[in-house]
Design an enzyme around this catalytic site. Structure first.
Site, mmCIF file in Angstrom:
data_model
loop_
_atom_site.group_PDB
_atom_site.id
_atom_site.type_symbol
_atom_site.label_atom_id
_atom_site.label_comp_id
_atom_site.label_asym_id
_atom_site.label_seq_id
_atom_site.Cartn_x
_atom_site.Cartn_y
_atom_site.Cartn_z
ATOM 1 N N SER A 106 25.439 7.766 -44.608
ATOM 2 C CA SER A 106 24.039 8.407 -45.659
ATOM 3 C C SER A 106 25.069 8.313 -47.309
ATOM 4 C CB SER A 106 23.410 9.474 -44.654
ATOM 5 O OG SER A 106 24.385 10.773 -44.779
ATOM 6 N N HIS A 127 20.661 1.824 -44.101
ATOM 7 C CA HIS A 127 20.968 3.335 -43.584
ATOM 8 C C HIS A 127 19.817 3.625 -43.065
ATOM 9 C CE1 HIS A 127 20.200 7.601 -44.762
ATOM 10 N NE2 HIS A 127 20.903 7.272 -44.553
ATOM 11 N N GLU A 139 17.438 0.926 -46.015
ATOM 12 C CA GLU A 139 17.534 1.368 -47.272
ATOM 13 C C GLU A 139 18.962 0.112 -46.780
ATOM 14 O OE1 GLU A 139 17.640 5.314 -49.808
ATOM 15 O OE2 GLU A 139 19.054 5.513 -48.462
ATOM 16 N N ASN A 177 18.751 10.163 -50.203
ATOM 17 C CA ASN A 177 19.336 11.780 -50.396
ATOM 18 C C ASN A 177 20.156 11.662 -51.573
ATOM 19 O OD1 ASN A 177 19.060 11.841 -47.472
ATOM 20 N ND2 ASN A 177 21.081 10.445 -46.612
HETATM 21 N N1 3HC Z 1 12.052 9.295 -31.064
HETATM 22 C C1 3HC Z 1 10.709 8.708 -31.005
HETATM 23 N N2 3HC Z 1 9.258 9.053 -30.658
HETATM 24 C C2 3HC Z 1 9.244 9.974 -31.888
HETATM 25 C C3 3HC Z 1 11.006 10.226 -31.838
HETATM 26 C C4 3HC Z 1 11.823 10.443 -31.618
HETATM 27 N N3 3HC Z 1 12.630 11.214 -31.754
HETATM 28 N N4 3HC Z 1 9.548 11.860 -32.171
HETATM 29 C C5 3HC Z 1 8.659 12.150 -32.825
HETATM 30 N N5 3HC Z 1 8.039 10.611 -32.237
HETATM 31 C C6 3HC Z 1 7.138 10.003 -32.032
HETATM 32 C C7 3HC Z 1 6.263 11.257 -31.314
HETATM 33 O O1 3HC Z 1 5.872 9.537 -29.760
HETATM 34 C C8 3HC Z 1 4.979 10.673 -31.948
HETATM 35 O O2 3HC Z 1 4.298 8.971 -31.244
HETATM 36 P P1 3HC Z 1 2.410 9.090 -31.821
HETATM 37 O O3 3HC Z 1 1.757 9.392 -32.377
HETATM 38 O O4 3HC Z 1 2.697 7.309 -30.962
HETATM 39 O O5 3HC Z 1 2.126 9.503 -29.940
HETATM 40 C C9 3HC Z 1 5.284 10.638 -33.043
HETATM 41 O O6 3HC Z 1 6.419 10.064 -33.223
HETATM 42 C C10 3HC Z 1 4.902 11.709 -34.199
HETATM 43 O O7 3HC Z 1 5.908 12.450 -33.208
HETATM 44 P P2 3HC Z 1 4.908 14.673 -32.845
HETATM 45 O O8 3HC Z 1 3.394 14.181 -32.734
HETATM 46 O O9 3HC Z 1 5.828 14.771 -31.947
HETATM 47 O O10 3HC Z 1 5.232 15.214 -34.041
HETATM 48 P P3 3HC Z 1 4.622 15.137 -34.781
HETATM 49 O O11 3HC Z 1 3.903 15.016 -36.127
HETATM 50 O O12 3HC Z 1 5.004 16.147 -35.951
HETATM 51 O O13 3HC Z 1 5.445 13.778 -35.600
HETATM 52 C C11 3HC Z 1 8.749 13.258 -37.182
HETATM 53 C C12 3HC Z 1 7.335 13.978 -35.955
HETATM 54 C C13 3HC Z 1 7.625 12.502 -36.786
HETATM 55 C C14 3HC Z 1 10.023 13.783 -36.962
HETATM 56 C C15 3HC Z 1 7.902 13.970 -38.213
HETATM 57 O O14 3HC Z 1 7.631 15.430 -38.384
HETATM 58 C C16 3HC Z 1 8.063 13.400 -39.323
HETATM 59 O O15 3HC Z 1 7.914 12.585 -39.921
HETATM 60 N N6 3HC Z 1 8.920 14.518 -40.101
HETATM 61 C C17 3HC Z 1 9.785 14.208 -41.554
HETATM 62 C C18 3HC Z 1 11.292 13.247 -40.764
HETATM 63 C C19 3HC Z 1 12.018 12.980 -41.800
HETATM 64 O O16 3HC Z 1 11.719 13.611 -43.209
HETATM 65 N N7 3HC Z 1 13.157 12.024 -41.570
HETATM 66 C C20 3HC Z 1 14.413 11.819 -42.774
HETATM 67 C C21 3HC Z 1 15.678 13.118 -42.431
HETATM 68 S S1 3HC Z 1 16.519 11.877 -44.044
HETATM 69 C C22 3HC Z 1 17.575 11.242 -42.718
HETATM 70 O O17 3HC Z 1 16.901 10.804 -41.907
HETATM 71 C C23 3HC Z 1 18.621 11.284 -43.751
HETATM 72 C C24 3HC Z 1 19.737 11.010 -42.609
HETATM 73 O O18 3HC Z 1 21.006 10.600 -44.007
HETATM 74 C C25 3HC Z 1 19.878 12.833 -43.169
#
Ligand code: 3HC
Length: 277
Positions: A106, A127, A139, A177
Site C-alpha cells: 500500500s 493494490h 490500483e 492512501n
Molecule cells: N468478505 C466478503 N463479503 C463481505 C465482507 C467480507 N469481509 N464484509 C462484508 N461483506 C459483504 C456482506 O456479505 C454484504 O453483502 P450483501 O449486501 O450482498 O449481503 C455487504 O458486504 C455489506 O456488508 P454488511 O451488510 O455486513 O455491512 P456494511 O453494509 O456495513 O458494509 C463494508 C461493510 C463493506 C466493510 C462497509 O462498511 C465499507 O465499505 N466500509 C469501508 C471500507 C473501506 O473504506 N475500505 C478501504 C480500506 S483502505 C484499504 O484497504 C487500503 C489499504 O492499503 C490500507
C-alpha cells in the site's frame, strides 16, 4: 488481504495457489475463505456447485514450489521492504521467465522490489482494498521499469476479477492512501485536540459525508499497526507533517491495540469482531 485476493481469483476461474509462512497461517486463510464462501452460498449469492468448483481451484501450501509454474504472482505479505525483496528475489530464480510479479503493497516503492529481480519490466503494483471480495477498486501501479505490455496485462487481469482498475504512479500511497491516510491521521489529531468524541467524529463523517464507516471505525478495521506502518513509510518518502503518525497512534500500537484483530483499538470488539462499545 491475501485470503481475499485468493478468493476473488478462484471465483474468477483462475487456478490459484496460496502460499503462507506456516500451517497456522494457512489454516487461518483457509478458514476465512471458507466462511466467506459458505456465507455467500447461504445468502443465495453463490450456488453450492459453484462454491465447490471455487474450492477445487484453490490449493494451499507453506512451500513456494507450487507457485513456480504460475503466470502471475501476487505478493501480500507484511509491509516490510526487506521481507518483500527477499521473497521476490527467491521467486525470480524459480518462476517462469514470462511470469508477471505484482505486489499488493500500500505504500512501499514498486521500483525497489522490482530491482530485487531480473524482471523489472514484468513487475507492477496491484493494490486491492479491504474487504477484497467487496471493494471494486484496484490500483494498477506502473513503476519506472514496468513495460506497457505488463500494465495492459495486469489491467486486463484486474478487470477479469470483476474489479475496476485505476492507473497510479509509483509514489508512496499511490492514489487512494495518499488521500486517505492524512484524513485518518487528521481524525486522530482532531480527537487528541478535543474537537469531538470518537463516536461524534465517526457519526459526523458517516452522516455528513456519506462515508460507510467513520475514520475511527475504519482505522480499527484496517488495523492501527498497518496504518502506523503506512504512515511511517509515507512520512519517510514525503517528509510532510500531514503523513506523520500522531503520538496517540504510536502509543496504541505499542500497547498492542491494533483494532478489530486484537479485540481493541479505538473501540472494543468481541471474538467475532463485532463491536462491543
Ligand atoms: N468478505 C466478503 N463479503 C463481505 C465482507 C467480507 N469481509 N464484509 C462484508 N461483506 C459483504 C456482506 O456479505 C454484504 O453483502 P450483501 O449486501 O450482498 O449481503 C455487504 O458486504 C455489506 O456488508 P454488511 O451488510 O455486513 O455491512 P456494511 O453494509 O456495513 O458494509 C463494508 C461493510 C463493506 C466493510 C462497509 O462498511 C465499507 O465499505 N466500509 C469501508 C471500507 C473501506 O473504506 N475500505 C478501504 C480500506 S483502505 C484499504 O484497504 C487500503 C489499504 O492499503 C490500507
Amino acid at each position: 488481504m491475501g485470503s481475499g485476493i485468493a478468493e476473488v481469483c478462484a471465483k474468477a476461474g483462475y487456478e490459484t495457489f496460496v502460499r503462507e509462512v506456516d500451517e497456522k497461517a494457512l489454516d487461518g486463510g483457509r478458514r476465512r475463505i471458507e466462511n466467506s464462501l459458505s456465507k455467500a452460498i447461504e445468502r443465495g449469492k453463490l450456488t453450492a456447485a459453484d462454491g465447490e468448483a471455487i474450492r477445487k481451484r484453490l490449493r494451499f501450501s507453506s512451500s513456494f514450489a507450487e507457485i513456480f509454474s504460475s503466470d502471475l504472482v501476487i505478493e501480500a505479505i507484511v509491509e516490510s521492504l526487506s521481507a518483500k525483496c527477499e521473497v521476490f528475489e527467491a521467486l525470480d530464480k524459480s518462476c517462469a521467465p514470462h511470469a508477471i510479479f505484482c505486489s499488493n503493497t500500500s505504500s512501499l516503492a514498486i521500483a525497489e522490489m522490482a530491482a530485487a529481480t531480473a524482471r523489472p519490466d514484468r513487475f507492477a503494483g496491484l493494490h486491492f482494498f479491504n474487504p477484497v471480495p467487496v471493494m471494486k477498486l484496484v490500483e494498477v501501479v506502473r513503476a519506472i521499469g514496468t513495460s506497457e505490455e505488463t500494465v495492459a496485462r495486469v489491467t486486463a487481469f484486474a478487470r477479469s476479477l470483476g474489479k475496476e482498475p485505476i492507473a497510479a504512479r509509483d509514489n508512496s500511497g499511490f492514489v487512494v492512501n495518499r488521500l486517505l491516510v492524512p484524513f485518518l491521521l487528521d481524525a486522530i489529531r482532531a480527537h487528541e485536540q478535543g474537537v469531538g468524541s470518537l463516536e461524534d467524529i465517526d457519526t459526523g463523517m458517516k452522516l455528513g459525508c456519506a462515508h460507510p464507516m467513520g475514520p475511527f471505525e475504519l482505522l480499527d478495521y484496517v488495523g492501527l499497526d498497518t496504518v502506523y506502518a503506512i504512515a511511517e513509510i509515507m512520512f519517510a518518502e514525503y517528509r510532510e507533517a500531514r503523513f506523520a503518525p500522531p503520538p496517540l497512534l504510536k502509543r496504541m500500537v505499542i500497547a498492542g491495540r491494533f483494532g478489530r484483530k486484537t479485540g481493541r483499538g479505538f473501540y472494543e470488539y468481541d471474538e467475532r469482531g463485532d463491536r462491543r462499545r
